[in-house]
Design an enzyme around this catalytic site. Structure first.
Site, PDB file in Angstrom:
ATOM      1  N   SER A 142       1.170  -1.208  -0.047  1.00 30.52           N
ATOM      2  CA  SER A 142      -0.587  -0.326   0.236  1.00 30.52           C
ATOM      3  C   SER A 142       1.038   1.043   0.068  1.00 30.52           C
ATOM      4  O   SER A 142       2.369   0.902   0.260  1.00 30.52           O
ATOM      5  CB  SER A 142      -0.928   0.371   1.780  1.00 30.52           C
ATOM      6  N   TYR A 155      -2.412  -1.551  10.552  1.00 30.95           N
ATOM      7  CA  TYR A 155      -1.674  -1.564   8.708  1.00 30.95           C
ATOM      8  C   TYR A 155      -0.529  -1.685   8.458  1.00 30.95           C
ATOM      9  O   TYR A 155      -0.083  -2.244   7.238  1.00 30.95           O
ATOM     10  CB  TYR A 155      -3.564  -0.812   8.011  1.00 30.95           C
TER      11      TYR A 155
END
Ligand code: NAD
Length: 275
Positions: A142, A155
């Site tokens: 990401s 995350y």
């Protein structure tokens, strides 16, 4: 002819979003896709759609946090097709929370799926690809693996891990004919934003702060990823905003920390995040 014609590709988390977009696009370009997801209903639906459009797909229910299940999926695919050209370690979840409210079970869950899910795929497929002398592993990280974001520390930890793993493996793989890429999308409009768990966060207010123009569709994202795969890019960074942030964090990491601190304090003041 497409470079994916006749190639064998495994895609995890293909029941929705980016993984589904990748599965459909690869099948459209003549790939033989083995698609998996923890959600049986979703993955069957993806496979049915591919077959209805004239493509080939094998659907499996696989939880990427289960090493034995990932090993079986990869070993069975190699046994059936005699090769593995691509592994897309794409499955992932998000849990948004200020770090002080993030419980140890949340840490374990996100690392088990987002980081160990990728490690499991690599641990099984990479030695097979080294033996073959070819193959390409594409790990979905990401933009949050390239720059720090607040209220999502678990995350961010998992995605920095995926970027580190992919970069180190790319160096070794090149000597054995194996390619490795990290995919780093910005905002892709998928179910992850509504399905994900939030802790001490007002989801409605959080989503209102996410302008639609910032996002790309899963189909657009899949096309960009496949373009990066064809070019063997080390980092496939999807969307202009993600590219800008990646660049900014390399030239001035302190400026990014300052901007993100402002955003976090602002979210606390507006009640998007509860202290
Ligand atoms: P999504 O929720 O639409 O799809 C994720 C899929 O993974 C779902 O079908 C889900 O059932 C599956 N999944 C979840 N846990 C699993 C497990 N343990 N084993 C197997 N499958 C599992 O989300 P998405 O946005 O398409 O996300 C795909 C990947 O892209 C994730 O790794 C995510 O972190 C990453 N990503 C997404 C965005 C975004 O803006 N959507 C941005 C950057 C990175």
């Amino acid at each position: 002819m497409s470079s994916f014609q006749g190639k064998v590709a495994i895609i995890t988390g293909a029941g929705s979003g980016i993984g589904k977009g990748l599965a459909e696009e690869l099948a459209r370009r003549g790939g033989q896709v083995v698609i998996s997801d923890i959600n049986s209903e979703r993955i069957e639906k993806t496979a049915q759609g591919i077959r209805a459009a004239g493509g080939q797909a094998t659907a499996l229910r696989v939880d990427v946090s289960d090493y034995d299940a990932v090993k079986k999926m990869i070993d069975d695919t190699v046994a059936a097709h005699g090769r593995l050209d691509y592994l897309f370690n794409n499955a992932g979840i998000a849990i948004a929370s200020p770090a002080h409210a993030f419980a140890i079970d949340d840490w374990r869950k996100i690392l088990q799926i987002n980081l160990f899910g990728v490690v499991h795929g690599v641990a099984v497929a990479y030695p097979i690809m080294v033996k073959q002398g070819f193959g390409h592993i594409i790990n979905t990280a990401s933009v949050e693996g390239l720059a720090p974001f607040p209220a999502t520390a678990g995350y961010v930890t998992s995605k920095y891990g995926v970027v580190g793993l992919s970069s180190a493996l790319r160096i070794e793989g090149a000597a054995h004919g194996v390619k490795v890429s990290a995919v780093c999308p910005g905002y892709v409009k998928t179910a992850i934003f509504t399905d994900s768990k939030v802790i001490n966060i007002d989801r409605q207010k959080q989503l209102e702060g996410l302008p639609d123009w910032l996002g790309v569709t899963p189909e657009e994202c899949a096309k960009t990823i496949l373009c990066g795969v064809e070019q063997n890019q080390a980092f496939i960074v999807v969307s202009l905003i993600a590219k800008f942030l990646w660049w900014l964090n390399r030239i001035s990491p302190n400026l990014v920390i300052w901007i993100m601190s402002k955003m976090y304090r602002n979210a606390l003041t507006k009640g998007v995040i509860q202290a």
